[in-house]
Write a protein that holds these residues in place. Sequence first.
Motif, PDB file in Angstrom:
ATOM      1  N   SER A   1      27.134 -69.486  42.396  1.00 19.86           N
ATOM      2  CA  SER A   1      26.517 -70.815  42.349  1.00 19.86           C
ATOM      3  C   SER A   1      26.723 -71.400  40.959  1.00 19.86           C
ATOM      4  CB  SER A   1      25.010 -70.693  42.627  1.00 19.86           C
ATOM      5  OG  SER A   1      24.376 -70.013  41.543  1.00 19.86           O
ATOM      6  N   ASP A   2      26.508 -72.699  40.824  1.00 24.20           N
ATOM      7  CA  ASP A   2      26.556 -73.292  39.497  1.00 24.20           C
ATOM      8  C   ASP A   2      25.148 -73.224  38.894  1.00 24.20           C
ATOM      9  OD1 ASP A   2      28.598 -76.043  38.271  1.00 24.20           O
ATOM     10  OD2 ASP A   2      27.301 -74.644  37.213  1.00 24.20           O
ATOM     11  N   TYR A   3      25.056 -73.628  37.649  1.00 26.46           N
ATOM     12  CA  TYR A   3      23.897 -73.461  36.785  1.00 26.46           C
ATOM     13  C   TYR A   3      22.635 -74.154  37.327  1.00 26.46           C
ATOM     14  CZ  TYR A   3      22.004 -72.932  31.979  1.00 26.46           C
ATOM     15  OH  TYR A   3      21.287 -72.562  30.859  1.00 26.46           O
ATOM     16  N   ASN A   4      21.708 -73.356  37.881  1.00 21.01           N
ATOM     17  CA  ASN A   4      20.479 -73.915  38.473  1.00 21.01           C
ATOM     18  C   ASN A   4      20.765 -74.831  39.658  1.00 21.01           C
ATOM     19  OD1 ASN A   4      18.559 -72.748  36.748  1.00 21.01           O
ATOM     20  ND2 ASN A   4      18.848 -74.358  35.213  1.00 21.01           N
ATOM     21  N   ALA A   5      21.972 -74.741  40.208  1.00 23.01           N
ATOM     22  CA  ALA A   5      22.358 -75.734  41.214  1.00 23.01           C
ATOM     23  C   ALA A   5      21.557 -75.613  42.502  1.00 23.01           C
ATOM     24  CB  ALA A   5      23.849 -75.603  41.510  1.00 23.01           C
ATOM     25  N   ILE A   6      21.064 -74.412  42.829  1.00 18.21           N
ATOM     26  CA  ILE A   6      20.329 -74.283  44.102  1.00 18.21           C
ATOM     27  C   ILE A   6      19.031 -75.087  44.046  1.00 18.21           C
ATOM     28  CG2 ILE A   6      21.334 -72.031  44.625  1.00 18.21           C
ATOM     29  CD1 ILE A   6      18.613 -70.771  43.896  1.00 18.21           C
ATOM     30  N   ASN A   7      18.580 -75.411  42.816  1.00 19.04           N
ATOM     31  CA  ASN A   7      17.344 -76.188  42.678  1.00 19.04           C
ATOM     32  C   ASN A   7      17.492 -77.580  43.302  1.00 19.04           C
ATOM     33  OD1 ASN A   7      17.237 -74.023  40.960  1.00 19.04           O
ATOM     34  ND2 ASN A   7      16.258 -75.117  39.271  1.00 19.04           N
ATOM     35  N   GLN A   8      18.742 -78.058  43.393  1.00 23.62           N
ATOM     36  CA  GLN A   8      18.957 -79.449  43.818  1.00 23.62           C
ATOM     37  C   GLN A   8      19.041 -79.611  45.329  1.00 23.62           C
ATOM     38  OE1 GLN A   8      22.215 -81.396  41.863  1.00 23.62           O
ATOM     39  NE2 GLN A   8      21.844 -80.420  39.893  1.00 23.62           N
ATOM     40  N   ILE A   9      19.029 -78.481  46.060  1.00 22.74           N
ATOM     41  CA  ILE A   9      19.265 -78.598  47.513  1.00 22.74           C
ATOM     42  C   ILE A   9      18.207 -79.501  48.170  1.00 22.74           C
ATOM     43  CG2 ILE A   9      19.234 -77.296  49.686  1.00 22.74           C
ATOM     44  CD1 ILE A   9      20.511 -74.949  48.096  1.00 22.74           C
ATOM     45  N   ASP A  10      16.944 -79.334  47.753  1.00 22.72           N
ATOM     46  CA  ASP A  10      15.902 -80.169  48.395  1.00 22.72           C
ATOM     47  C   ASP A  10      15.564 -81.400  47.558  1.00 22.72           C
ATOM     48  OD1 ASP A  10      12.971 -78.141  47.409  1.00 22.72           O
ATOM     49  OD2 ASP A  10      14.472 -79.263  46.254  1.00 22.72           O
ATOM     50  N   GLY A  11      16.282 -81.586  46.451  1.00 19.51           N
ATOM     51  CA  GLY A  11      16.041 -82.779  45.649  1.00 19.51           C
ATOM     52  C   GLY A  11      14.813 -82.713  44.764  1.00 19.51           C
ATOM     53  N   GLN A  12      14.128 -81.562  44.807  1.00 24.96           N
ATOM     54  CA  GLN A  12      12.941 -81.401  43.942  1.00 24.96           C
ATOM     55  C   GLN A  12      13.278 -80.424  42.805  1.00 24.96           C
ATOM     56  OE1 GLN A  12      10.382 -83.303  44.944  1.00 24.96           O
ATOM     57  NE2 GLN A  12      11.681 -83.854  46.686  1.00 24.96           N
ATOM     58  N   ASP A  13      12.462 -80.420  41.764  1.00 22.81           N
ATOM     59  CA  ASP A  13      12.701 -79.473  40.655  1.00 22.81           C
ATOM     60  C   ASP A  13      12.466 -78.035  41.101  1.00 22.81           C
ATOM     61  OD1 ASP A  13      11.444 -81.597  37.954  1.00 22.81           O
ATOM     62  OD2 ASP A  13      13.355 -81.481  39.047  1.00 22.81           O
ATOM     63  N   GLY A  14      13.076 -77.096  40.417  1.00 24.72           N
ATOM     64  CA  GLY A  14      12.838 -75.682  40.713  1.00 24.72           C
ATOM     65  C   GLY A  14      13.431 -75.295  42.058  1.00 24.72           C
ATOM     66  N   PHE A  15      13.336 -73.999  42.383  1.00 28.48           N
ATOM     67  CA  PHE A  15      13.849 -73.614  43.703  1.00 28.48           C
ATOM     68  C   PHE A  15      12.744 -72.970  44.536  1.00 28.48           C
ATOM     69  CE2 PHE A  15      14.043 -69.139  42.689  1.00 28.48           C
ATOM     70  CZ  PHE A  15      14.558 -69.023  41.410  1.00 28.48           C
ATOM     71  N   THR A  16      12.887 -73.070  45.824  1.00 30.69           N
ATOM     72  CA  THR A  16      11.890 -72.572  46.769  1.00 30.69           C
ATOM     73  C   THR A  16      12.496 -71.435  47.602  1.00 30.69           C
ATOM     74  OG1 THR A  16      12.750 -74.037  48.456  1.00 30.69           O
ATOM     75  CG2 THR A  16      11.020 -74.940  47.028  1.00 30.69           C
ATOM     76  N   HIS A  17      11.629 -70.803  48.393  1.00 30.62           N
ATOM     77  CA  HIS A  17      12.127 -69.780  49.325  1.00 30.62           C
ATOM     78  C   HIS A  17      13.202 -70.370  50.231  1.00 30.62           C
ATOM     79  CE1 HIS A  17       8.548 -67.434  48.175  1.00 30.62           C
ATOM     80  NE2 HIS A  17       9.175 -66.404  48.683  1.00 30.62           N
ATOM     81  N   GLU A  18      12.966 -71.586  50.671  1.00 28.46           N
ATOM     82  CA  GLU A  18      13.928 -72.220  51.605  1.00 28.46           C
ATOM     83  C   GLU A  18      15.286 -72.405  50.928  1.00 28.46           C
ATOM     84  OE1 GLU A  18      10.817 -73.277  51.073  1.00 28.46           O
ATOM     85  OE2 GLU A  18      10.066 -72.423  52.975  1.00 28.46           O
TER      86      GLU A  18
END
Length: 622
Positions: free
Chosen positions: A310-327
């Motif tokens: 993955s790119d740098y913290n990129a999974i955080n952007q999947i839901d458009g909110q800050d940070g990452f979730t279980h989803e």
Amino acid sequence: MASRLRGKRSTRPAQTVLLAGLLLAGTALAPMASATPSPVYKNPHASVSARVNDLLKRMSLDDKIGQMVQAERGAATPEQAAAMKLGSILSGGGSVPASNTPTGWADMVDAYEKAALSTPLGIPTIYGVDAVHGHNNVYGATIFPHNIGLGAAGDPQLVERIGRATAEEVASTGPQWDFSPCLCVARDDRWGRTYESFGESPRNAVENSSVITGLQGNELGAKKGSVLATAKHYIGDGGTTAGVDQGNTQISEQELRKTHLPPFKEAIKRGVGSVMISFSSFQGVRMHAQQYLITDVLKKELGFSGLVISDYNAINQIDGQDGFTHEEVRASVNAGIDMFMVPWDAPQFITFLHDEVAAGTVKMSRIDDANKRILGEKFKLGLFEHPYADRSLQKTFGSKDHRDLARQAVRESQVLLKNDGVLPLDKKNDKIFVAGKNANDMGNQSGGWTLTWQGQSGPVIPGTTILDGIKSKAGKGSTVTYDRAGDGIDPSYEVAVAVVGETPYAEGQGDRPSGFGLDAEDLATIAKLKATGVPLVVLTVSGRPLVLTDQLPQINALVASWLPGSEGAGVADVLFGDYNPTGKLSVSWPASAAQEPVNVGDGKKPLYPYGYGLKYERGGHH
Ligand code: GLC
């Protein structure tokens, strides 16, 4: 007593057997070392798949999840990294050890390896850096032209040699993984990463993926100085609407396959060991959640067998909110990403992935696939056999050979766009006035990803500026005067050289949504020089074409110098005709920013078309 020599019975005549028996009896009393064979995964002669399968069997879920996580060096000490069983460590742009030297780096990376090897299974970690135009984080490294200039050079063999040189400098300081090359196809020059692209046609990236062979060698790990290369960013990073960095690539799948996929096919053919996923979205869905494009297309249809990061913290952007979730963890793991660049959040990612496996929403088969890919690259790289920095290669670091190679790349990347005969400059009895903010600035001529992520102006690295080159080339009876603003120019000068353009930037900070022309300082410099009526040569030092249509009539000669890096003197080799320019535009040069996106074959009329580049009529030898 017949001896069991290495697992097979001796078949020798009786007396030998007797003698052998007597000899052995004499030693039989000495305690024999425990004969337990070393595990297959530690056997360099075993096949990669046998080693992977053997190791996988010995790994706990903790081991397997840890192996899928990459943290920033600033977030985990070697001991903490080993305790989390992390598979990888990275230096983000500019994240350097206290002593930013080859030894400082090698000591740092070796410390992470030592800690990793002291764990029960002793799986070495793999250390990643962005060496995107040489080993650019490290002071004193050879800094090569950025990709946009290499694309203009049109010399894939040279680019392969640059890959090799870069790999030697990287390996000499410890890191075994280079997050390079960017095989992006930049379609809109408003994009801040235009200079990381070899050009606007997929052909540019396809041809110059030769850099992968330079970085890895013909076979990963087969010889000294081989580092794991990374084809990035999959897929469509250069095709976002309006060139917005990390934006939305709103084109058909057919167009995506035609324009952005060919470089990855070529990279796979060359055996690239890793692929990095793009921040951008495709048709509104973040690439980091695109299971169809990552698993079905990249891994199955294209048969990519290396690891996907993955790119740098990129999974955080999947839901458009800050940070990452279980989803988001579930979506990105199930999409087919194997290694997660979660620089500052490794513990949380590990916890969340454990939860997802426990809940059955991430299958063990996915975890095992990721581990097989990661471990496979580590075994191929020879990481288990030689995990430590190859300090014998440090003699190549910033070496004359590498700098000469870089200077050749600078020469070949220069594109002559206009020339009324004022070029090449005379080598003697000339009176040259040099001006412009980019004439004498190592930082500006190197651009982003130099010592720091964003790069910076000033005398930040060793090498030669463009002015240095002009001074050393101007021969007997010639004078060279430099003033950044052009103060002091008068009609007695034979020629004025204005080196203008951009100051360093990287990624989104380089986006220019409202266009990209010459800034006020450059316009003032050009006006001052022109007012004297002295013939004017303009060089653009920039990460993209610059709109200068209005200034063109006042300009006698125009050269696109791009971002030449540490060996700026190579520009002067062209200005004085020691190298007759061969560079051709790998990006269309727009007449106005309003034309963007403007690309070869789209029917628009740029100021200078893709593939354009002049030579000197007379003289000038290669
Ligand atoms: C950056 C870039 C990527 C780079 C990575 C690690 O954000 O998008 O090209 O390799 O992070 O520095």
